[in-house]
Design a protein around this motif. Structure first.
Motif, short mmCIF file in Angstrom:
data_model
loop_
_atom_site.label_atom_id
_atom_site.label_comp_id
_atom_site.label_asym_id
_atom_site.label_seq_id
_atom_site.Cartn_x
_atom_site.Cartn_y
_atom_site.Cartn_z
N ASP A 16 -8.32 -0.60 -12.74
CA ASP A 16 -9.62 -0.17 -12.44
C ASP A 16 -10.45 -1.40 -11.62
OD1 ASP A 16 -9.24 2.41 -13.09
OD2 ASP A 16 -10.20 2.15 -14.91
N ASP A 17 -10.12 -2.56 -12.51
CA ASP A 17 -10.85 -3.81 -11.91
C ASP A 17 -10.63 -4.14 -10.42
OD1 ASP A 17 -11.95 -4.05 -14.20
OD2 ASP A 17 -10.45 -5.41 -15.33
N ASP A 18 -9.53 -3.56 -9.93
CA ASP A 18 -9.01 -3.88 -8.49
C ASP A 18 -9.67 -3.13 -7.35
OD1 ASP A 18 -6.96 -5.72 -9.60
OD2 ASP A 18 -5.60 -3.87 -9.51
N LEU A 19 -10.63 -2.09 -7.89
CA LEU A 19 -11.30 -1.18 -6.72
C LEU A 19 -12.47 -2.35 -6.08
CD1 LEU A 19 -11.96 1.31 -5.33
CD2 LEU A 19 -13.53 1.86 -7.43
N VAL A 20 -13.42 -2.77 -6.53
CA VAL A 20 -14.49 -3.59 -6.13
C VAL A 20 -13.66 -4.61 -4.85
CG1 VAL A 20 -16.41 -4.97 -6.06
CG2 VAL A 20 -16.28 -2.83 -7.45
N PRO A 21 -12.80 -5.55 -5.62
CA PRO A 21 -12.62 -6.62 -4.82
C PRO A 21 -11.45 -5.80 -3.45
CG PRO A 21 -11.45 -6.83 -7.02
CD PRO A 21 -12.64 -5.94 -6.93
N LEU A 22 -10.82 -4.68 -3.86
CA LEU A 22 -10.00 -4.56 -2.85
C LEU A 22 -10.93 -3.78 -1.61
CD1 LEU A 22 -7.27 -3.88 -1.28
CD2 LEU A 22 -7.16 -1.75 -2.41
N SER A 23 -12.03 -2.94 -2.09
CA SER A 23 -12.95 -2.64 -1.13
C SER A 23 -13.45 -3.67 -0.33
CB SER A 23 -13.96 -1.57 -1.85
OG SER A 23 -14.68 -2.43 -2.68
N GLU A 24 -13.74 -4.80 -0.90
CA GLU A 24 -14.36 -5.82 0.16
C GLU A 24 -13.44 -6.28 1.08
OE1 GLU A 24 -15.46 -8.57 -3.11
OE2 GLU A 24 -17.04 -7.47 -3.77
N ILE A 25 -12.13 -6.25 0.62
CA ILE A 25 -11.10 -6.70 1.68
C ILE A 25 -11.10 -5.60 2.82
CG2 ILE A 25 -8.52 -6.82 1.93
CD1 ILE A 25 -8.40 -8.21 -0.62
N ASN A 26 -11.15 -4.33 2.25
CA ASN A 26 -10.97 -3.14 3.14
C ASN A 26 -12.44 -3.08 4.08
OD1 ASN A 26 -8.42 -2.65 2.54
ND2 ASN A 26 -9.21 -0.98 0.98
N ALA A 27 -13.58 -3.66 3.46
CA ALA A 27 -14.71 -3.49 4.56
C ALA A 27 -14.70 -4.69 5.44
CB ALA A 27 -15.72 -3.69 3.42
N ASP A 28 -13.90 -5.46 5.59
CA ASP A 28 -13.91 -6.64 6.60
C ASP A 28 -13.36 -5.97 7.94
OD1 ASP A 28 -13.36 -8.93 8.18
OD2 ASP A 28 -12.90 -10.22 6.58
N PRO A 29 -13.94 -5.72 9.02
CA PRO A 29 -13.33 -5.36 10.24
C PRO A 29 -12.16 -6.37 10.91
CG PRO A 29 -15.90 -5.76 10.39
CD PRO A 29 -15.33 -6.31 9.06
N GLU A 30 -12.15 -7.62 10.45
CA GLU A 30 -10.98 -8.23 11.08
C GLU A 30 -9.81 -8.14 10.28
OE1 GLU A 30 -9.45 -10.89 13.80
OE2 GLU A 30 -11.70 -10.21 13.71
N VAL A 31 -10.03 -7.83 8.93
CA VAL A 31 -8.70 -7.29 8.20
C VAL A 31 -8.23 -6.22 8.80
CG1 VAL A 31 -8.02 -6.61 5.96
CG2 VAL A 31 -9.15 -8.71 6.07
N MET A 32 -9.06 -5.24 8.90
CA MET A 32 -8.74 -3.76 9.18
C MET A 32 -8.35 -3.59 10.78
SD MET A 32 -8.53 -2.63 6.34
CE MET A 32 -8.49 -0.78 6.75
N ARG A 33 -8.48 -4.43 11.72
CA ARG A 33 -8.36 -4.39 13.11
C ARG A 33 -7.33 -3.95 13.52
NH1 ARG A 33 -7.95 -10.12 16.21
NH2 ARG A 33 -7.41 -8.90 17.98
N TRP A 34 -6.19 -4.23 12.98
CA TRP A 34 -4.75 -3.76 13.45
C TRP A 34 -4.09 -2.70 12.48
CZ3 TRP A 34 -3.48 -6.01 17.61
CH2 TRP A 34 -3.91 -7.06 18.06
N ILE A 35 -5.03 -2.02 11.77
CA ILE A 35 -4.56 -0.68 10.91
C ILE A 35 -5.26 0.38 11.42
CG2 ILE A 35 -4.59 -0.04 8.49
CD1 ILE A 35 -4.65 -2.98 7.64
N GLY A 36 -4.25 1.41 11.51
CA GLY A 36 -4.82 2.73 12.14
C GLY A 36 -5.57 2.71 13.40
N ASP A 37 -6.76 3.05 13.41
CA ASP A 37 -8.00 2.87 14.41
C ASP A 37 -8.79 1.67 14.10
OD1 ASP A 37 -9.78 3.80 12.64
OD2 ASP A 37 -10.34 5.47 13.40
N GLY A 38 -8.55 0.96 13.31
CA GLY A 38 -9.45 -0.43 13.00
C GLY A 38 -10.54 -0.12 12.08
N SER A 39 -10.67 1.21 11.70
CA SER A 39 -12.03 1.40 10.62
C SER A 39 -11.83 0.60 9.48
CB SER A 39 -11.97 2.94 10.60
OG SER A 39 -12.25 3.71 12.00
N THR A 40 -12.90 0.35 9.06
CA THR A 40 -13.16 -0.10 7.70
C THR A 40 -13.19 0.98 6.57
OG1 THR A 40 -15.42 -0.63 7.83
CG2 THR A 40 -14.34 -2.24 8.51
N LEU A 41 -12.83 0.67 5.43
CA LEU A 41 -12.86 1.60 4.33
C LEU A 41 -13.93 1.28 3.25
CD1 LEU A 41 -8.99 1.98 3.59
CD2 LEU A 41 -10.39 3.34 5.07
N ASP A 42 -14.69 2.10 2.80
CA ASP A 42 -15.56 1.91 1.83
C ASP A 42 -15.16 2.13 0.41
OD1 ASP A 42 -15.64 4.74 1.41
OD2 ASP A 42 -17.34 5.15 2.22
#
Length: 177
Positions: A16-42
């Protein structure tokens, strides 16, 4: 509980402690730019992503793992195995993938975690072959794929997003050579 240790990293199941830090990674457009359609995740989408990964562990005996720094316990991203159902033409297959927070790029963590995961797949889980699917132009991931010893064997198009994808693979005999 599945855990894989490398010299600098702990790869482990999600808490459960991983949710917030992973969501911060997933909210970064640069991290997500090559994944799927490039959308960030909340936060909610990240929780669903973790839940799907945990379900895959229950169903397949593998999934995506949290990656943390051994020195600090800080979550830096995810690495692991999944069935690439979005790309039916490569099935049956198991893919290796990774996603790290931007501040952890360029330090060899992705390669270190991916090597350990590939070894786990081929030796512990008894898989004969593992693939990596890379969006054309993502040179950083391409470098990790090369370090894993994978060879490109297919160019195809993402059926949902239309991007050119490169499919690489390695089998147990190539890995052991």
């Amino acid at each position: 509980m599945t855990e894989i240790r490398t010299p600098r990293l702990l790869l482990r199941r999600w808490t459960d402690d991983d949710l917030v830090p992973l969501s911060e990674i997933n909210a970064d457009p640069e991290v997500m730019r090559w994944i799927g359609d490039g959308s960030t995740l909340d936060l909610e989408q990240t929780a669903e992503w973790i839940e799907r990964s945990e379900d895959e562990w229950d169903e397949e005996g593998f999934g995506l793992l949290a990656v943390e720094l051994l020195a600090s316990g800080e979550l830096i991203g995810a690495v692991g195995l999944s069935v690439p159902e979005f790309l039916p033409e490569v099935l049956p297959a198991v893919q290796i993938s990774w996603r790290l927070g931007r501040q952890f790029w360029g330090q060899g963590y992705a390669s270190e975690a991916a090597h350990a995961t590939l070894e786990f797949a081929l030796q512990d889980r008894g898989l004969d072959r593992v693939i990596a699917i890379n969006r054309a132009g993502n040179e950083d991931s391409e470098n990790v794929i090369r370090k894993l010893g994978m060879e490109q064997h297919l160019n195809t198009t993402d059926p949902e997003h239309g991007h050119l994808l490169q499919v690489h693979s390695i089998d147990l005999t190539e890995y052991e050579a």
